[in-house]
Design a protein around this motif. Structure first.
Motif, PDB file in Angstrom:
ATOM      1  N   ALA A 126     -66.030 -47.324  79.956  1.00 62.01           N
ATOM      2  CA  ALA A 126     -67.123 -46.519  80.529  1.00 62.01           C
ATOM      3  C   ALA A 126     -66.591 -45.450  81.480  1.00 62.01           C
ATOM      4  N   ASP A 127     -67.218 -44.274  81.458  1.00 63.29           N
ATOM      5  CA  ASP A 127     -66.788 -43.206  82.361  1.00 63.29           C
ATOM      6  C   ASP A 127     -67.547 -43.304  83.703  1.00 63.29           C
ATOM      7  N   THR A 128     -67.267 -42.359  84.576  1.00 62.49           N
ATOM      8  CA  THR A 128     -67.856 -42.444  85.920  1.00 62.49           C
ATOM      9  C   THR A 128     -69.376 -42.209  85.895  1.00 62.49           C
ATOM     10  N   ASP A 129     -69.851 -41.343  84.975  1.00 63.98           N
ATOM     11  CA  ASP A 129     -71.304 -41.119  84.881  1.00 63.98           C
ATOM     12  C   ASP A 129     -72.015 -42.413  84.484  1.00 63.98           C
ATOM     13  N   ALA A 130     -71.463 -43.090  83.507  1.00 66.73           N
ATOM     14  CA  ALA A 130     -72.094 -44.334  83.045  1.00 66.73           C
ATOM     15  C   ALA A 130     -72.026 -45.403  84.142  1.00 66.73           C
TER      16      ALA A 130
END
Ligand code: MRU
Length: 353
Positions: A126-130
């Motif tokens: 998962a990336d930082t937005d998620a």
């Protein structure tokens, strides 16, 4: 979802999720002003200055604050999940250090951390937005849960208030109402439910020195709801109980120790002693998030000491000569033996443990 609503919100995320909007409780009752918080220091300061206050609300606010700060970092271009996580841990430490007595704050911050750990394990790429979006979801869960707990506390407590007396007359201390939670309050929740059912009520609210949460906040929110409320200074409670029929005393809690001792706003203990003397039921209403099984007794609960200035010039003028000392604990501990019943979202307990 909660079934009883009030015409104000104590805290909500900004539409972009990167900040928080609070009703600034230091400005009530004169001004109903919302205040937007967009960085960690202003969020921590809002807790320290009591712009947001009340044990359950501190937990709800802390959870939203962690989510907003992570969302802001992601929106400003942070792409490194490990760095986002490191900053999150710093946020937890800073917010946890603001006020020591209400267990709800530290508990909610730790819960956000545990939720994040579990979510990260399940979403390794998962990336930082998620990650930030997940945190916003966890905060909303904590907020919704607090709303449900308030309603449940009110429903259980309503059973204890006599229907025979008209109006049902209660005394409360500090503010354990909608302003202190994410929902309809704890000590005030049965009053909102009773009022909605058309029951006549008379509420006496202790002024609550030195910061006047009873006079400024409890009286404000009850009056707004159309519930008859009368303010007395803290020292008048004994005279009230010896001259007037009071059916029950309802208070909230900042932490309930494993043996049932209760930390709540300074003055609560004195009220419990008076209740005992006058045979008035003394009820403590709190969500299960206020229970601290790791704190064996009330003596183990950390009591916040606040600045002298709150007593020296609390009313905007000097009220204590400079030569005199000031003692200003924000909370006291009521021993379990003085509590008639503890009402939580799980039900009524007449004895503890
Ligand atoms: O210093 P405060 O205003 O945060 O103190 C609040 C109280 O003592 C309340 O009674 C307690 O937090 C319960 S609120 C449902």
């Amino acid at each position: 979802m909660a079934t009883t609503s009030l015409p104000f919100e104590t805290v909500r995320p900004t539409p972009d999720g990167r900040g928080l909007v609070i009703l600034d409780q230091t400005r009530l009752p004169e001004d109903e002003v919302e205040y937007t918080l967009s960085d960690r220091e202003s969020m921590a300061e809002a807790i320290r200055l009591l712009r947001v206050r009340g044990a359950p609300l501190l937990g709800v606010f802390g959870a939203h604050a962690l989510a907003a700060l992570a969302s802001d970092r992601a929106a400003r271009g942070e792409r490194d999940v490990a760095r986002l996580r490191g900053a999150f841990d710093d946020d937890v430490a800073v917010l946890a250090a603001t006020r020591p007595t209400a267990v709800n704050l530290g508990r909610a911050l730790q819960r956000m951390r545990t939720s994040l750990d579990g979510w990260s394990d399940d979403h390794p790429g998962a990336d930082t937005d998620a990650t930030a979006a997940a945190l916003r979801g966890f905060a909303r869960e904590i907020h919704d849960e607090d709303q449900r707990m308030c309603e449940a506390i009110g429903t259980h407590a309503l059973e204890l208030l006599p229907t025979s007396s008209d109006p049902t007359t209660v005394l409360t201390h500090c503010n354990a109402g909608a302003l202190a939670t994410g929902g309809i309050g704890t000590a005030l929740s049965p009053l909102y439910l009773a009022h909605a059912r058309g029951r006549a009520l008379r509420v006496f609210a202790d002024e609550t020195r030195p910061l006047l949460q009873g006079a400024r906040l409890t009286a404000w929110e009850l009056a707004r709801a159309g519930i008859a409320v009368t303010v007395l200074t803290d020292g008048m409670a004994g005279a009230l109980l010896s001259s007037t029929r009071v059916d029950a005393i309802l208070v909230g809690a900042d932490r309930i120790a494993a043996n049932g001792d209760v930390a709540n706003k300074i003055g609560t203990y004195g009220l419990a002693v008076l209740a005992h003397r006058h045979g008035v039921p003394f009820y403590v209403l709190a969500p299960t998030t206020t229970l601290d099984p790791d704190c064996p007794t009330g003596a183990d609960i950390p009591i916040e000491q606040r600045r002298e200035v709150e007593v020296r010039s609390g009313m905007g003028r000097t009220t204590v000569p400079a030569e005199a000392g000031v003692w200003n604990p924000a909370f006291d501990v009521t021993p379990a033996e003085l509590v008639t019943a503890w009402i939580t979202d799980e039900g009524v307990r007449h004895s503890w443990p």
